[in-house]
Design an enzyme around this catalytic site. Structure first.
Site, PDB file in Angstrom:
ATOM      1  N   ARG A   1      41.094  33.735  40.431  1.00  0.00           N
ATOM      2  CA  ARG A   1      41.432  34.395  39.165  1.00  0.00           C
ATOM      3  C   ARG A   1      41.501  33.458  37.963  1.00  0.00           C
ATOM      4  O   ARG A   1      40.972  33.794  36.889  1.00  0.00           O
ATOM      5  CB  ARG A   1      42.752  35.177  39.300  1.00  0.00           C
ATOM      6  CG  ARG A   1      42.673  36.355  40.257  1.00  0.00           C
ATOM      7  CD  ARG A   1      41.542  37.286  39.894  1.00  0.00           C
ATOM      8  NE  ARG A   1      41.425  38.423  40.786  1.00  0.00           N
ATOM      9  CZ  ARG A   1      40.270  38.815  41.316  1.00  0.00           C
ATOM     10  NH1 ARG A   1      39.135  38.162  41.067  1.00  0.00           N
ATOM     11  NH2 ARG A   1      40.224  39.882  42.087  1.00  0.00           N
TER      12      ARG A   1
ATOM     13  N   ASP B   1      46.470  41.532  40.659  1.00  0.00           N
ATOM     14  CA  ASP B   1      45.374  40.973  39.876  1.00  0.00           C
ATOM     15  C   ASP B   1      45.508  41.224  38.389  1.00  0.00           C
ATOM     16  O   ASP B   1      45.130  40.388  37.574  1.00  0.00           O
ATOM     17  CB  ASP B   1      44.035  41.502  40.402  1.00  0.00           C
ATOM     18  CG  ASP B   1      43.621  40.744  41.654  1.00  0.00           C
ATOM     19  OD1 ASP B   1      44.044  39.585  41.801  1.00  0.00           O
ATOM     20  OD2 ASP B   1      42.890  41.307  42.473  1.00  0.00           O
TER      21      ASP B   1
ATOM     22  N   SER C   1      39.215  48.693  49.986  1.00  0.00           N
ATOM     23  CA  SER C   1      38.573  47.930  48.918  1.00  0.00           C
ATOM     24  C   SER C   1      38.484  46.475  49.342  1.00  0.00           C
ATOM     25  O   SER C   1      39.229  46.031  50.214  1.00  0.00           O
ATOM     26  CB  SER C   1      39.376  48.053  47.628  1.00  0.00           C
ATOM     27  OG  SER C   1      40.571  47.320  47.745  1.00  0.00           O
TER      28      SER C   1
ATOM     29  N   ASP D   1      34.428  51.960  39.469  1.00  0.00           N
ATOM     30  CA  ASP D   1      35.569  51.845  38.555  1.00  0.00           C
ATOM     31  C   ASP D   1      35.185  51.192  37.235  1.00  0.00           C
ATOM     32  O   ASP D   1      35.422  51.762  36.162  1.00  0.00           O
ATOM     33  CB  ASP D   1      36.680  51.007  39.194  1.00  0.00           C
ATOM     34  CG  ASP D   1      37.546  51.821  40.128  1.00  0.00           C
ATOM     35  OD1 ASP D   1      36.992  52.559  40.965  1.00  0.00           O
ATOM     36  OD2 ASP D   1      38.783  51.700  40.025  1.00  0.00           O
TER      37      ASP D   1
END
Lengths: 417, 417, 417, 417
Positions: free
Chosen positions: A95, A124, A180, A16
């Site tokens: 994050r 996210d 994922s 990606d």
């Protein structure tokens, strides 16, 4: 080149973000690739090589493990952080650290634009962008998966592979797992793909940070964790090592708990964006430390204080999950938690064994809240049992009125449901 | 005899309540002994024999298991009830059912006085007496362990044994365990005695409702629990039985989870009375069902609803722990929880193994909250990714101001802690 | 015509929505104009005439006053609803009623599109659209003030006036007030324009539902309000009328309180959208009834119940403000409030005078919570003062530990700050 | 004399505490009389004379006004403190300051016993004694009104007067008001006696700190209050004085607001002890400052922060009301409030007039939260209206599911209640 066409891209080396990197270059941007080392298992040199091969101006890799543990993970421990009573927030915790570093990299390399490869349905994107906007609202954001020109062009994996082939993007020869994952010190998460069927158990080979409880050692591992002000400062493994640095301690516990199959969670959760999704997480050390900390608070925190901090920690967790780390409310809540931990010192003895963590004992010599003599049913030293009569009678005043009103209403409490 | 000298005593057959029974008689009271069967392991015939031998007018034993499960235990499941994030409230749940029945017995046998053998330092005296006062405030209460004439006379076990010898009270030939325990369907609790040292692990032989995880079967047990309106209605054991009645289901799960060492908790908790104490509890079925219910709510409850019911369930738990079951606030909170469960239907697949319970999968066919298609990262059907941009931008308005103020104050957010 | 080009527009007759009406027609839509009568002062015939003159297919005007009072306003009273401790939610309360009716009108006249004239910065767009989407997500929404083709064309009032002139849109000859207002039974709100300077007092002529306290009568008005289950059912004015119907009662109180200058609020509030804005509101009857209800709860609700409903009402208010009326959480919260009101019966005597509302006395003959004898400092009937000693001693256990720890830490509590 | 017979008595000079003083002496105690000056209207010299005449060893009078304002009253303002949404806690705020000083006096004059004249049904006994026990649990407490030997002897005012006559206790020649009152800087409270009939309005002559609104000046008084970190630091009266010291400022506002009839509350409240009672309070300055502070927070606090501090302030108020000032939870809550006030700087313009306080305008030049340009409906500078569309669409995801489920269940939302 003008900073207006310079992008700092969160780059992982995967299909990606490799596609995005190349696509940005084809769209005329200069790309500074950025990758945070938050403890994930990764061949960083390989990622750098790939980024440069694809045309990135440079690849910036920063080791943020220490600040990740000190500022976020251990704060989460102090907060007994948990989302919807089950998820320990592993991704949410990483994050803010990553996003903040990326802004610094953008500043350093004169980028006016930030970019990421997050999808438009997930948490996210929110976490990255809210952090970026708080840190520097003047930076532009390119979120390709929310741009029709991008998502209409790349409608599935086949389109990405085709583009990769056309643009010499190396693609891993190992077939992609049909889900994922996001890996960091705090946990590894697994979602989407075949995991989107919540009525199907996660395959045995999903989990990377924990062994299957059925395959865990037949002998338990015992250890103790010492806390100062609610922060783990020492790990003592029975018959083994003693670890004291925050990062080392956390890694050692990840290893011990992971080996014993501790820390798996499989849930359907409520994303901030309003959707429900299924997530699997393995958070070995976080699971153990949260339990140890909670236990120690039983010894060292007043009951009313616990009720308050329980609510505060809950709000903190909500903030983190929703990407509101850089917010005035998080700062306020955190100040309160840290204040509450001033006297949370002590040691908790634990055991991990085939998927479960157990507290065995604990001590807090500096605290006077627990008193063996006072608690003892065998002595009345310093306690007047008659006081309890008055206590009960006064508490009963309201309840007697309630019972009397029920009789008046023809629904005496003795009757039952 | 005048009802003014008739006492209904909560009688267990043990040394304490046997002493109280005899002492009451010596003080001129007529005693109706009462024992509730809430699922404890007990030789009820033996207790009756002993009570009558000691001079009780009669021994009333009532089986309350069904109402215990239906009115209290399953309500606790709906509430995800837990105290101080760890204790599943086993004793607290039984008390209202027992206390209410005792008031009914007092009414039936014309007793104007209620009595119990609880100590003056514990929670149970509060729970019994608040319930009694709410159900019928006109009843008097005799709590010997709070009366100087009693507790000064019986200052230790030796005094009780001496009194027993003098009054022909039969004493068990097996030596008393050096701790006390309270057993019911929901759990067995262990406290006081040697357990009052929280830094010493509980001895291996403390636990009665769970086997040691180290001794549990090497093969996990898998099963599924089906819920209707948040209430367990069916248990299906892989390769085994299907159970549907509430009481039977709960007992079967107690057996399965107990055999696999699931449900132990060892904590230092805050008693209502202001003291800290150490308690060990094993609650096999309760542990499993709480987890299953929580998991199913992930599929079937809206996120904001969960936030509200999480707070409400917390308050409900607090009420129960503090003996405030018969209170207007408990009624209000419970009404809210029950209302929230209207659509909590579905099935949860689980596994128990060597001390841990795991959720493997779940399904809720009647709920539309989880949508595989909507959640899927692989499709944009019915979702406009651009919407997320607006969502984030609006959410960021507050945070950008926060970041700007920080810069103004010379503490830019990029700097870190 | 295909329903795909049929729009149901919330039409007020003002310049903005007249422009939108005409613009929609020019864009090829058929317009069903809709106006809810929620008690605002309006020449409805004139609005209808204008809509038809501008080309609307039809003008639908519905009187929603009764359901507005019964379903929303009186529920707000039961909730003691208030936002940020000051704003009584007048506009927020009207929106769900209006939005729901508009969806019904769209269904009836086969419109697949809804439209409104709300700005892109305000709360009302959110309230309308969330309600619409909950009621029928299949309907499309046209929000011209968020469409660049519209807002770029009409950048100020001059552009609107020019368009009006070109399209024969009648414009009121009285100059527009330099602020905007929204009127309904519950209140009239005033904001924007010159009110956007929060450091400037609102001009004397802003307020429409209340007279200036300085101009109010020199003689106070006294009255009493009777509640059943927390709902006002009777108004008795001293020396005057008695009113019983819900709508009539509310209007009569609007008149009485408004005449006496009661109900003005001038605040800076936090819009859902993240901005701060200044709003002025006059809510005469709502102010009086909220106070009366709060007072009656003092007589009729248990203290713990009040603590819970206070939190619940707060959440309900938040929902309403944020346009989340049609939400599962609002339904849950409201169920709880309604349940709590089962015994809130009684009468409150009040006085309004020159801007202030005062409670003078209250009675609740059916409630036993307040007992003159029990409360009395002059008698000990039914109260054992010694009980208070035990109550205090037990409560002190925690606090003594706190004090002792402070001494240990060298910060004795006697020292002061 | 041994400190074991030395009592420090809270002495007011009234009939009750004069009786207690004499009674203590007759019981063989040495009495150090203590009176705190917390701003009440009192002839302190007269009280001292009386105490000494009755046989007190000494009379200690301490002026605590400054610490009362600085540590308690202004903290209450920062917290927006209020109990049951109406009572501003005047008495509750004074108690900790008085109780702490009395412990210091006991220490200084070697008293091992503390005593007060509070009744056994009220809140004040709890507040005094919890504070004393936290400050020094080694001190004994004599609470005569809870001792049968005292309360059985003095069953009514006649018994007290008889004792006074026999013991040469001077009794005021003015007849006692048929209610009791407690006066301090923060308010004066009125309760018991004829006020125990909550359905009877309080007599006109009850109130001492406020004039009757009907008798207040015909011209309003305008002023502004300036805050720094949520603390009032300057009062500017229109056409009048400017006051800056905390105590002076508070007194000046008491005068201004009191003259204008502002600050009366008449409620039925829930005492900690479980009883309901009727209380009347007039708190002029507190009423005005709470409103001003609340208003300024609208300009200077983030919305989420306000939601949190609203909850925190509520908990703080509860602590204070219940006498839990010297508690770890109050300390924790207060730390949070103080932290939240770091940027609450600004000025609020107000008007008081015939019983009502009005906010007219406010400014906070150092805050960037309110932005006239951003809030303005007349400009789109720095705002993309399209963002709101995405924001609404994402928020609607949950609500659309709710609406769809309702249709499934045959209860479409369009139908109404």
């Amino acid at each position: 080149m003008s900073s207006d066409k310079r992008v700092c891209l969160a780059y992982s080396g995967g299909l990606d973000t490799s596609t995005i990197l190349k696509w940005l270059i084809l769209e005329g941007y200069t790309v500074v690739a950025f990758l945070a080392d938050v403890g994930q298992i990764e061949d960083f040199a390989e990622v750098e090589k790939k980024a440069l091969a694809l045309g990135a101006e440079r690849m910036v890799i920063e080791n943020l493990q220490q600040e990740f543990v000190d500022e976020l993970i251990f704060r989460a421990i102090q907060c007994n952080a948990v989302y919807e009573e089950r998820y320990l927030l592993g991704t949410s915790l990483a994050r803010p650290v990553i996003a903040r570093a990326q802004v610094r990299v953008a500043h350093k390399y004169n980028c006016k634009i930030l970019s990421h490869g997050c999808t438009g349905k997930g948490n996210d994107q929110v976490r990255f962008e809210l952090a970026w906007k708080a840190c520097d609202p003047s930076l532009q954001i390119i979120a390709p998966w929310r741009m029709p020109s991008f998502f209409n062009r790349f409608q599935g994996r086949q389109d990405l592979l085709k583009f990769a082939a056309e643009n010499n993007i190396p693609v891993s020869s190992t077939p992609k797992a049909p889900w994922s994952q996001d890996d960091n010190l705090a946990h590894c998460s697994y979602e989407s793909g075949i995991l989107e069927k919540p009525d199907m158990p996660a395959p045995k080979n999903v989990w990377t940070r924990t062994v299957d409880p059925l395959d865990a050692p037949d002998v338990p591992t015992k250890f103790s964790v010492t806390f100062q002000e609610g922060i783990p400062v020492k790990l003592e493994v029975e018959g083994g090592e003693t670890v004291t640095g925050s990062l080392e301690l956390f890694k050692a516990l990840n290893d011990i708990a992971g080996r014993n199959g501790v820390g798996r969670v499989d849930i359907v959760e409520s994303r901030f964006i309003g959707l429900k999704s299924r997530g699997c997480y393995d958070s070995p050390a976080l699971t153990v430390l949260r339990l140890a900390h909670l236990d120690l608070e039983g010894m060292t925190l007043d009951s009313k204080v616990r009720q308050i901090t329980s609510w505060v920690g809950n709000q903190w967790s909500q903030c983190l999950y929703n990407g509101m780390y850089f917010s005035p409310e998080r700062e306020l809540l955190e100040n309160s938690i840290v204040y509450s931990q001033k006297h949370v010192h002590g040691k908790v003895d634990m055991m991990v064994y085939k998927g479960a963590a157990h507290v065995l004992a604990r001590s807090a010599p500096e605290s006077i809240l627990y008193s063996e003599e006072q608690a003892s049913m065998d002595t009345l030293e310093g306690f007047s049992p008659e006081d309890a009569s008055g206590f009960i009678s006064i508490q009963a005043i309201r309840l007697e009125k309630y019972g009397a009103a029920k009789i008046q209403q023809g629904e005496p409490l003795t009757r039952g449901a």
